[in-house]
Design a protein around this motif. Structure first.
Motif, PDB file in Angstrom:
ATOM      1  N   GLY A   1      40.559  30.547  28.779  1.00 44.72           N
ATOM      2  CA  GLY A   1      41.555  29.668  29.620  1.00 44.72           C
ATOM      3  C   GLY A   1      41.670  28.278  29.288  1.00 44.72           C
ATOM      4  N   GLN A   2      40.816  27.751  28.341  1.00 40.86           N
ATOM      5  CA  GLN A   2      40.698  26.381  28.191  1.00 40.86           C
ATOM      6  C   GLN A   2      41.236  26.003  26.772  1.00 40.86           C
ATOM      7  OE1 GLN A   2      40.260  24.000  30.499  1.00 40.86           O
ATOM      8  NE2 GLN A   2      40.105  25.560  32.247  1.00 40.86           N
ATOM      9  N   SER A   3      42.181  26.726  26.214  1.00 40.91           N
ATOM     10  CA  SER A   3      42.439  26.196  24.825  1.00 40.91           C
ATOM     11  C   SER A   3      43.197  24.958  24.496  1.00 40.91           C
ATOM     12  CB  SER A   3      43.342  27.490  24.014  1.00 40.91           C
ATOM     13  OG  SER A   3      44.587  27.411  24.834  1.00 40.91           O
TER      14      SER A   3
ATOM     15  N   SER B   1      50.804  20.281  34.954  1.00 39.40           N
ATOM     16  CA  SER B   1      50.037  19.314  34.112  1.00 39.40           C
ATOM     17  C   SER B   1      49.399  19.786  32.688  1.00 39.40           C
ATOM     18  CB  SER B   1      48.895  18.592  34.769  1.00 39.40           C
ATOM     19  OG  SER B   1      47.706  19.545  34.846  1.00 39.40           O
ATOM     20  N   HIS B   2      49.222  21.026  32.757  1.00 34.03           N
ATOM     21  CA  HIS B   2      49.057  21.605  31.382  1.00 34.03           C
ATOM     22  C   HIS B   2      48.514  23.080  31.629  1.00 34.03           C
ATOM     23  CE1 HIS B   2      45.034  20.251  32.841  1.00 34.03           C
ATOM     24  NE2 HIS B   2      44.342  20.724  31.820  1.00 34.03           N
ATOM     25  N   HIS B   3      48.254  23.754  30.400  1.00 37.25           N
ATOM     26  CA  HIS B   3      48.346  25.091  30.528  1.00 37.25           C
ATOM     27  C   HIS B   3      46.936  25.691  30.842  1.00 37.25           C
ATOM     28  CE1 HIS B   3      46.634  24.600  26.664  1.00 37.25           C
ATOM     29  NE2 HIS B   3      45.998  25.737  26.511  1.00 37.25           N
ATOM     30  N   HIS B   4      46.026  24.892  31.151  1.00 39.44           N
ATOM     31  CA  HIS B   4      44.528  25.481  31.442  1.00 39.44           C
ATOM     32  C   HIS B   4      44.525  26.280  32.608  1.00 39.44           C
ATOM     33  CE1 HIS B   4      42.511  22.155  28.648  1.00 39.44           C
ATOM     34  NE2 HIS B   4      43.261  23.129  28.139  1.00 39.44           N
ATOM     35  N   PHE B   5      43.767  27.405  32.753  1.00 43.53           N
ATOM     36  CA  PHE B   5      43.795  28.348  33.627  1.00 43.53           C
ATOM     37  C   PHE B   5      43.625  27.699  35.246  1.00 43.53           C
ATOM     38  CE2 PHE B   5      43.455  32.624  31.150  1.00 43.53           C
ATOM     39  CZ  PHE B   5      44.505  32.078  30.190  1.00 43.53           C
ATOM     40  N   ASP B   6      42.766  26.629  34.994  1.00 43.74           N
ATOM     41  CA  ASP B   6      42.462  26.256  36.452  1.00 43.74           C
ATOM     42  C   ASP B   6      43.610  25.362  37.021  1.00 43.74           C
ATOM     43  OD1 ASP B   6      41.516  24.461  34.426  1.00 43.74           O
ATOM     44  OD2 ASP B   6      40.171  23.285  35.620  1.00 43.74           O
ATOM     45  N   HIS B   7      44.175  24.925  36.142  1.00 43.22           N
ATOM     46  CA  HIS B   7      45.413  24.022  36.633  1.00 43.22           C
ATOM     47  C   HIS B   7      46.690  24.935  36.651  1.00 43.22           C
ATOM     48  CE1 HIS B   7      43.617  20.164  36.778  1.00 43.22           C
ATOM     49  NE2 HIS B   7      42.583  20.688  35.919  1.00 43.22           N
ATOM     50  N   SER B   8      46.760  26.160  36.259  1.00 41.58           N
ATOM     51  CA  SER B   8      48.172  26.838  36.321  1.00 41.58           C
ATOM     52  C   SER B   8      47.920  28.384  36.892  1.00 41.58           C
ATOM     53  CB  SER B   8      48.661  27.051  34.659  1.00 41.58           C
ATOM     54  OG  SER B   8      47.733  27.840  33.761  1.00 41.58           O
TER      55      SER B   8
ATOM     56  N   ALA C   1      46.258  15.129  35.418  1.00 40.52           N
ATOM     57  CA  ALA C   1      45.105  16.136  35.392  1.00 40.52           C
ATOM     58  C   ALA C   1      44.208  15.891  34.366  1.00 40.52           C
ATOM     59  CB  ALA C   1      45.209  17.431  35.829  1.00 40.52           C
ATOM     60  N   ASP C   2      43.002  15.727  34.675  1.00 43.38           N
ATOM     61  CA  ASP C   2      41.865  15.889  33.383  1.00 43.38           C
ATOM     62  C   ASP C   2      42.037  14.775  32.259  1.00 43.38           C
ATOM     63  OD1 ASP C   2      41.173  18.294  34.696  1.00 43.38           O
ATOM     64  OD2 ASP C   2      41.906  19.481  33.160  1.00 43.38           O
ATOM     65  N   ALA C   3      43.073  13.903  32.174  1.00 47.76           N
ATOM     66  CA  ALA C   3      43.014  12.895  31.354  1.00 47.76           C
ATOM     67  C   ALA C   3      42.052  11.870  31.960  1.00 47.76           C
ATOM     68  CB  ALA C   3      44.410  12.355  31.089  1.00 47.76           C
TER      69      ALA C   3
ATOM     70  N   GLN D   1      43.201  14.894  23.140  1.00 47.04           N
ATOM     71  CA  GLN D   1      42.406  16.040  22.623  1.00 47.04           C
ATOM     72  C   GLN D   1      42.378  17.148  23.464  1.00 47.04           C
ATOM     73  OE1 GLN D   1      42.099  16.542  19.088  1.00 47.04           O
ATOM     74  NE2 GLN D   1      43.625  15.262  19.444  1.00 47.04           N
ATOM     75  N   HIS D   2      42.333  17.062  24.938  1.00 49.92           N
ATOM     76  CA  HIS D   2      42.302  17.925  25.796  1.00 49.92           C
ATOM     77  C   HIS D   2      43.459  19.184  25.669  1.00 49.92           C
ATOM     78  CE1 HIS D   2      40.550  19.283  29.718  1.00 49.92           C
ATOM     79  NE2 HIS D   2      41.753  19.441  30.240  1.00 49.92           N
ATOM     80  N   ALA D   3      44.333  18.867  25.767  1.00 50.73           N
ATOM     81  CA  ALA D   3      45.386  19.718  25.528  1.00 50.73           C
ATOM     82  C   ALA D   3      46.784  19.295  24.842  1.00 50.73           C
ATOM     83  CB  ALA D   3      45.717  20.600  26.578  1.00 50.73           C
TER      84      ALA D   3
HETATM   85 ZN   LIG Z   1      42.138  20.931  31.442  1.00 51.80          ZN
END
Ligand SMILES: [Zn+2]
Length: 476
Positions: free
Chosen positions: A53-55, A320-327, A418-420, A399-401
């Protein structure tokens, strides 16, 4: 023992055809004999894990971590499992998500009965979101599969064993010619993907003091590698005490806890857990930034938005981005009829997500029967209705996503992301050298000419812009 009995009755046979009882019994007895009896099992190994989930890019492999030591203890009498890993990132500086930690770090994941938790430092933290997966990990061990089949022999057909837990997973295991489990094909309920395909393969079984265990284990989640493990030691029937900590037992459902604070007129910072959202009131509708975690969280945020802004529909969800914890809540917002706003790099991904089936754990979207719209943003999208403007902007080059979006409110000088940048605790010195994601965010804000007073991070707390400058090494 009672817990296992209770869980075993929940293990569901999904085979519509009852096998010949006699054949099933013989197959299971042969399989149990081939494995050797274990009330508990402890395994040690090493290899690689990939953070599901964190590609970096949606639809691409999960980011890799090297695992120096992997220790797993499974207790079949108490339905408990504990994984203890020492891992390092394969890529430094990191590409993709997962905790930003330099060097080696430890992860401890635990299951007991219907409780899942992680150990952070010394502290157990309830993680009910991981329950389906951990129960799958428990039951899909070779001994777990045979025990599940013993409880439900109707799931045995020839060399295959069907097992599962309603609402969480369903699986089919296949036995090889030596009556050892060689692979498992499963479907797990996942908040982002709906039905998630999981495969496990076991190879090179060896005898460890009377118990056979595979020395090569591979798992794929959603079509990409998740685990490649070489097992070096196995001990059966040793001590395997795993008890549920009181704070975990009493945690309830942490995703439904919502607090909100006004950040500006018509703008609310919605917190209460690990991942936040922002509710923005427009003239005749509502915009929500971020639908994290799962259905429960999303439905709690939706209820809070309705309470804060009664009578106006939620028209847009900014992701914010596709990472599973955020989507993990995107599907729930789709089920409410909101248009999903995402960066172009993940537009096709979210179009698939909102159309995906959720047959194992039917969620809000599956029950709603709705079809949702997904709107892509390349560099910038302005959502405006004359009373307020919300600018949705790409955080380029981070480089996070590659699909990172931030939401900027020019009049209020607020920036949501988020996450930046996640503010460190007030007494913690900034990372040196600085976290490259913080640096990327600051570069984007500068290049895009945004005047920011306050940051509304989707982890952490509201902080002044100067906190980002400090973290990015621009304080002087
Ligand atoms: Zn993330």
């Amino acid at each position: 023992m009672r817990m296992l009995a209770a869980l075993l009755t929940a293990v569901l046979s999904l085979s519509p055809f009852a096998a010949e009882a006699q054949d099933a019994k013989a197959t299971l007895e042969a399989a149990a004999k081939a494995l050797g009896e274990a009330k508990s099992i402890a395994i040690q190994g090493s290899g690689v894990v990939f953070q599901v989930g964190q590609s970096y890019t949606p639809g691409q492999p999960w980011p890799q971590f090297n695992v120096r030591t992997f220790n797993r203890v499974v207790n079949y009498e108490t339905a408990s499992l504990r994984d203890d890993l020492m891992r390092t990132r394969a890529l430094e500086p990191p590409v993709g998500g997962g905790a930003y930690v330099r060097g080696e770090h430890r992860q401890v994941f635990v299951l007991s009965g219907d409780h899942a938790w992680n150990v952070m430092g010394e502290n157990p933290v309830a993680a009910p979101i991981a329950l389906s997966d951990r129960q799958f990990q428990f039951w899909s061990t070779p001994h777990g599969i045979i025990k599940a089949a013993m409880a439900n022999p109707a799931g045995v057909q020839g060399r295959t064993i069907a097992f599962g837990i309603p609402g969480r997973f369903r699986a089919t295991a296949t036995l090889d010619a030596a009556n050892l489990v060689e692979r498992v094909e499963a479907t797990l309920a996942n908040p982002v993907l709906g039905d998630m395909a999981v495969q496990v393969s076991f190879a090179d079984y060896r005898d460890f003091g009377g118990v056979k265990f595979p020395t090569k284990i591979r798992q794929t989640y959603g079509g990409f590698p998740a685990l490649e493990l070489t097992v070096t030691e196995v001990r059966a029937n040793g001590p395997a005490d795993i008890t549920v900590p009181d704070n975990v037992r009493l945690a309830g459902n942490p995703y439904m806890r919502v607090q909100s604070a006004k950040a500006a007129e018509g703008v609310w910072y919605v917190t209460g857990g690990t991942h936040h959202s922002v509710v923005i009131e427009m003239a005749d509708h509502v915009i929500v930034a971020e639908a994290p975690l799962n259905d429960d969280r999303a439905l709690a945020v939706i209820a809070e938005a309705r309470k804060l802004v009664p009578g106006k529909p939620i028209k847009y969800l900014i992701v914010s981005h596709h990472h599973f914890d955020h989507s993990g809540g995107v599907r729930a917002f789709a089920g409410e009829g909101a248009t999903i706003v995402t960066q172009d790099a993940s537009r096709a991904f979210f179009e698939q997500i909102v159309a995906a089936p959720a047959t194992v754990g039917p969620d809000h979207l599956a029950r709603s029967g709705r079809k949702a719209a997904v709107q892509g943003v390349r560099d910038r999208l302005e959502l405006s209705d004359g009373t307020r403007t919300v600018e949705v902007r790409h955080i380029a080059g981070i480089q996070h996503a590659d699909d990172m979006l931030m939401a900027y409110l020019p009049k209020e000088k607020l920036l949501i992301q988020a996450d930046a940048f996640t503010p460190p605790a007030p007494n913690v010195a900034p990372m040196s050298p600085p976290n490259p994601f913080n640096v990327s965010l600051l570069e984007n804000i500068t290049k895009q000419g945004l005047a920011v007073d306050q940051l509304l991070p989707l982890h952490g707390r509201i902080v002044p812009f100067s906190d980002l400058q400090k973290a990015a090494g621009h304080s002087h």
